[in-house]
Design an enzyme around this catalytic site. Structure first.
Site, mmCIF file in Angstrom:
data_model
loop_
_atom_site.group_PDB
_atom_site.id
_atom_site.type_symbol
_atom_site.label_atom_id
_atom_site.label_comp_id
_atom_site.label_asym_id
_atom_site.label_seq_id
_atom_site.Cartn_x
_atom_site.Cartn_y
_atom_site.Cartn_z
ATOM 1 N N GLU A 46 45.313 24.215 42.346
ATOM 2 C CA GLU A 46 44.616 25.444 42.748
ATOM 3 C C GLU A 46 44.385 26.328 41.534
ATOM 4 O O GLU A 46 45.321 26.573 40.774
ATOM 5 C CB GLU A 46 45.468 26.197 43.780
ATOM 6 C CG GLU A 46 44.821 27.465 44.307
ATOM 7 C CD GLU A 46 45.745 28.181 45.301
ATOM 8 O OE1 GLU A 46 45.389 28.272 46.485
ATOM 9 O OE2 GLU A 46 46.818 28.637 44.872
ATOM 10 N N TYR A 65 37.399 31.087 43.243
ATOM 11 C CA TYR A 65 38.594 30.364 43.687
ATOM 12 C C TYR A 65 38.216 28.892 43.795
ATOM 13 O O TYR A 65 37.148 28.557 44.320
ATOM 14 C CB TYR A 65 39.055 30.880 45.057
ATOM 15 C CG TYR A 65 40.147 30.059 45.700
ATOM 16 C CD1 TYR A 65 41.481 30.443 45.606
ATOM 17 C CD2 TYR A 65 39.847 28.892 46.405
ATOM 18 C CE1 TYR A 65 42.480 29.679 46.183
ATOM 19 C CE2 TYR A 65 40.843 28.124 46.981
ATOM 20 C CZ TYR A 65 42.160 28.526 46.863
ATOM 21 O OH TYR A 65 43.146 27.772 47.431
#
Lengths: 374, 302
Positions: A187, A100
Site C-alpha cells: 500500500e 492512494y
C-alpha cells in the site's frame, strides 16, 4: 511479516522503482547529519503500524538542527504499542497532488485486487465511505497478471491529467513487486505527483505472506520481527503457536478451532484464559513441551486440558501431558475433557496415572477450572 | 459437494505416512478409492489401488471424481492444478500454509475448469454411513452417526466436538462439510449452506463459524430464505484482535471479522446462535420441534 516504511521502500528500490532519498537514523545526531546531506527533510517514526502522522510521529524539518530536534522528540515515543527506535529522515518532496494505491489479496474474489484513489493521505475505508467516486478497484486474474492496458482501464475517467501515464506505470510496477514478493498487501499512501511530474511513493506499507517466507529469503531479513514475549519466543522455537494472554486459566487443546472455543468457554464461565496454544496436526506429539510452556506463565492458577481427537490421537496427547505432569510436578489443579480418537485409552491413563477423573462435558471441565482459578 | 459412495476418489500423495493411513481409513469406511498419485512410484500399487504419475494419467485410466491432496505446501499448487486440469469435479485440499499467491492460482484454475475446491486447510468431508474424504474420524461412532443434521465447520477439531455433541444429543449427521480455516477457501460457508439446503437428506443445519472474514455474514442471506432450522456457534469471541488464532483466516482487524457482526447477521436471519457448543443439541431440538409443529399445522390446513 510486516515491513516498516524504510524496509518496504528498500524492497521497492531493489525492484527498480524510484523512491525518495532518505536515511534510517537511530539518534538525533544521525538525523542531523542526514539532514545536512539531504537538505529539508521529513522525519518519520519507523514502526510496523499505521496512524503515525496522527500520533505525532511525522515532522517536517527545514534545517539540520530542526531535524535533530524532531528526531529527539519522535525517538522513544510509543506508537500502536511499538516503541520508536529509529526514524527515517527523507527528502522533502515538492508535492503537487496525493493519491492512494494498493495491491492486496482479496478474499471475496480470491484474487489480487488493485486499488487506486485520487484521494491520497486518507484512510481508504474513509475514502470508500465518503468519496466512493474517487476509488477504483480491479480484481486481477493472477495467471494473466496486471499490465499497462489494465492500469489504463482502471484509471479511465479519473481526472489525472499528465499524471495518468506515470501513475499507470507505477501501478504496474507495484503489482510486479507484490507478485514477486508474495505480498499480502502493498500500500502506497500517499503516492505523490511531484511538481516536476514524477510520481513517487511517499510512504510504503508492505506485508509479506508468512507462508511464503521460505521462498522470499532475499527480503525476509528486512521485515520487522513480530514483538513476542519470552514465552512466545520459546513456543516459536518449539514450533508451537503460543500466544500469551492476560488471564489465569491455562489452556491446552488441539486444533485452532477447539482452542479458540476453549478460550471462549473459559471467558463465558467468567474466567480469563492465560494463553492460546494448540497442539493439533503434527504437533500432537508435543504434549510435554506444550504443557511446560503453559505452566511457565506465572499467572496460571488452573489448567484446562481439552482434547477432541480426530487426526490427533487423544491417547498420545494425554500421554505427553501425563509425562510432563510427572516431570514438572505442578501445583496448579488441572481439569480434563477428552473426547474422540483414542478417548477410552486416554481417559484410563489420566485416571490411573494422575488419579484425576476427566469431565464428561467440556463446559463442566472449564467451569471447574475457572472456579479453581478464583 | 456432499461425498457419496459413488464418488471415485483419487489420493494425491497416497504413499506418504498420512496418505497411507488415511487412505486405509477411507477404504475401511467404504469410500471408493480408485487410485493414488506419486510420480516416483507410478505403475506400482499401494493400498490395493494403482499409483499414477499424475492426476491426468489417472483420469485417462479409469477416471475419478474427487481428488484429495496429502501434499506439502510448496508442492500443493502444482498438485491441485494437475487435478483441476485433469477434470476433477472436486479437489479436497487438506494442506495448511500454502502461500496465498499459490492458492489464488489454484482458485483461478478451478474457476476456469468448473472444479470445486474444498479448502485449503480443511479436515475434509464426511457422509456418515456412506463415505468420507480427508482426515476426519468418520469411523468413530461417538462422533459420527447417520442422521438428518448437516454440519458446516471451518475447523476440524471444533467440527469434531460439535458432531460429538450432536450424537450425544441424539442427532446423527446427513453430512459434515469441513470448509477450511484459510482466508481464501474455494467453498465458502454460503456454498456449503446452499448444498445442505438443497439436500433432501438434511432436515436441519449446524453452522459452526469463527472470527475473521465475512463468510458467516454472507451465509446469513441464505439462512433467511430457508425453512430448515439453523443453529450456530461462532468461535473466537474471546480472541484478542490483530492476532491470528491458529487459522490464518481467524483474525479480527478493525471491525472486520468480528464475533458480534457474525452473530448479529445470523440471528437477524433467524438462526439460533448459542454461547457454548454444548448448547447446540438443545437449541436444535427446540427449533426442530417448532418446525415440526409448523409443518403439522400446514398439513392440517391442507
Amino acid at each position: 511479516m510486516n515491513f516498516e516504511e524504510h524496509a518496504g521502500k528498500s524492497v521497492l528500490a531493489r525492484a527498480g522503482l524510484s523512491v525518495p532519498q532518505g536515511r534510517l537514523c537511530a539518534s538525533a545526531q544521525e538525523a542531523e547529519a542526514a539532514a545536512r546531506a539531504i537538505g529539508p527533510v521529513v522525519v518519520k517514526a519507523q514502526v510496523p503500524t499505521g496512524k503515525r502522522g496522527k500520533s505525532g510521529g511525522v515532522k517536517l524539518a527545514a534545517t539540520p538542527e530542526e531535524a535533530a530536534a524532531s528526531a529527539q522528540a519522535i525517538l522513544g515515543m510509543e506508537i500502536g504499542g511499538f516503541p520508536v527506535a529509529r526514524v527515517l529522515v527523507e527528502e522533502q518532496a515538492a508535492i503537487a497532488r496525493e493519491f492512494y494505491a494498493a495491491v492486496l489479496n482479496d478474499p471475496a474474489s480470491r484474487s489480487p485486487l488493485v486499488l487506486f484513489s485520487t484521494e491520497g493521505g486518507m484512510d481508504i475505508e474513509e475514502v470508500a465511505a465518503t468519496r466512493p467516486e474517487s476509488l477504483r478497484r480491479m480484481a486481477v486474474d493472477i495467471r494473466k497478471g496486471f499490465g499497462p492496458a489494465d492500469a489504463r482501464r482502471l484509471l479511465l475517467g479519473l481526472d489525472l491529467g499528465e499524471a495518468a501515464v506515470p501513475v499507470a506505470a507505477m501501478l504496474v510496477d507495484l503489482y510486479r513487486v507484490y507478485r514477486q514478493h508474495d505480498a499480502e498487501l502493498l500500500e502506497i499512501n500517499p503516492l505523490a505527483l511531484l511538481a516536476d511530474g514524477r510520481v513517487v511513493p511517499l510512504d510504503c506499507k508492505l506485508t509479506v505472506d508468512d507462508s511464503a517466507l521460505y521462498r522470499q529469503t532475499d527480503i525476509a531479513g528486512l521485515g520487522a520481527k513480530e514483538p513476542l514475549s519470552a514465552l512466545e519466543e520459546r513456543g516459536r522455537a518449539l514450533d508451537l503457536k503460543y500466544i500469551e494472554l492476560e488471564g489465569n486459566v491455562g489452556v491446552l487443546a488441539n486444533g485452532a478451532g477447539l482452542t479458540m472455543t476453549t478460550m471462549d468457554v473459559v471467558s463465558h464461565a467468567g474466567g480469563r484464559p492465560s494463553n492460546f496454544l494448540e497442539i493439533g496436526g503434527e504437533a500432537y506429539t508435543k504434549g510435554t513441551e506444550a504443557l511446560d510452556l503453559v505452566l511457565s506463565n506465572p499467572g496460571v492458577k488452573s489448567l484446562v486440558v481439552n482434547f477432541c481427537g480426530a487426526f490427533a490421537r487423544t491417547d498420545v496427547m494425554a500421554g505427553g501431558v501425563i509425562q510432563a505432569w510427572k516431570t514438572l510436578n505442578p501445583t496448579v489443579p488441572v481439569f480434563f475433557s477428552i473426547h474422540g480418537t483414542g478417548e477410552d485409552e486416554a481417559v484410563r491413563m489420566v485416571r490411573e496415572e494422575l488419579g484425576i477423573e476427566p469431565y464428561d462435558r467440556m463446559e463442566d471441565a472449564i467451569s471447574a477450572a475457572v472456579e479453581a482459578a478464583r | 459437494m456432499i461425498v457419496r459412495k459413488s464418488d471415485r476418489v483419487l489420493v494425491q500423495g497416497i504413499t506418504g505416512k498420512q496418505g497411507t493411513f488415511w487412505t486405509e481409513q477411507m477404504q475401511a469406511y467404504g469410500t471408493t478409492v480408485v487410485g493414488g498419485v506419486n510420480p516416483k512410484k507410478a505403475g506400482q500399487s499401494h493400498c490395493g489401488v494403482p499409483i499414477f504419475a499424475t492426476a491426468k494419467e489417472a483420469m485417462a485410466n479409469g477416471g475419478f471424481d474427487v481428488s484429495v491432496m496429502f501434499i506439502p505446501p510448496a508442492a500443493a499448487k502444482a498438485a491441485a492444478i494437475d487435478a483441476i486440469e485433469a477434470g476433477a469435479k472436486t479437489v479436497v485440499c487438506l494442506t495448511e500454509h500454502i502461500p496465498a499467491h499459490d492458492v489464488m492460482e489454484m482458485h483461478a484454475a478451478a474457476a476456469e475448469h468448473g472444479t470445486r475446491i474444498i479448502g485449503p486447510n480443511t479436515a475434509g468431508i464426511v457422509t456418515p454411513g456412506e463415505g468420507f474424504v480427508g482426515i476426519m474420524p468418520a469411523f468413530n461412532p461417538r462422533v459420527f452417526q447417520p442422521g438428518r443434521v448437516g454440519v458446516i465447520s471451518r475447523s476440524g477439531s471444533l467440527g469434531t466436538l460439535v458432531c460429538l455433541n450432536l450424537v450425544r444429543g441424539g442427532h446423527g449427521q446427513s453430512a459434515f462439510l469441513g470448509i477450511g480455516g484459510d482466508p481464501m477457501i474455494g467453498t465458502t460457508t454460503k456454498d456449503a449452506l446452499a448444498a445442505l439446503i438443497d439436500d433432501p437428506g438434511t432436515d436441519a443445519i449446524a453452522l459452526v463459524g469463527e472470527i475473521g472474514g465475512s463468510m458467516e455474514e454472507e451465509a446469513a442471506e441464505l439462512v433467511a430464505k430457508t425453512d430448515k432450522p439453523v443453529v450456530s456457534f461462532i468461535a473466537g469471541r474471546a480472541s484478542p484482535p490483530g492476532k491470528k488464532m491458529g487459522h490464518a483466516g481467524a483474525i479480527v482487524t478493525g471491525d472486520r471479522g468480528s464475533y458480534a457482526s457474525k452473530r448479529g447477521a445470523l440471528e437477524r436471519a433467524g438462526a439460533v446462535v448459542v454461547d457454548v457448543p454444548g448448547d447446540l443439541p438443545a437449541a436444535l431440538d427446540a427449533l426442530m420441534a417448532e418446525a415440526a409443529k409448523r409443518s403439522g399445522a400446514q398439513r392440517l390446513a391442507d
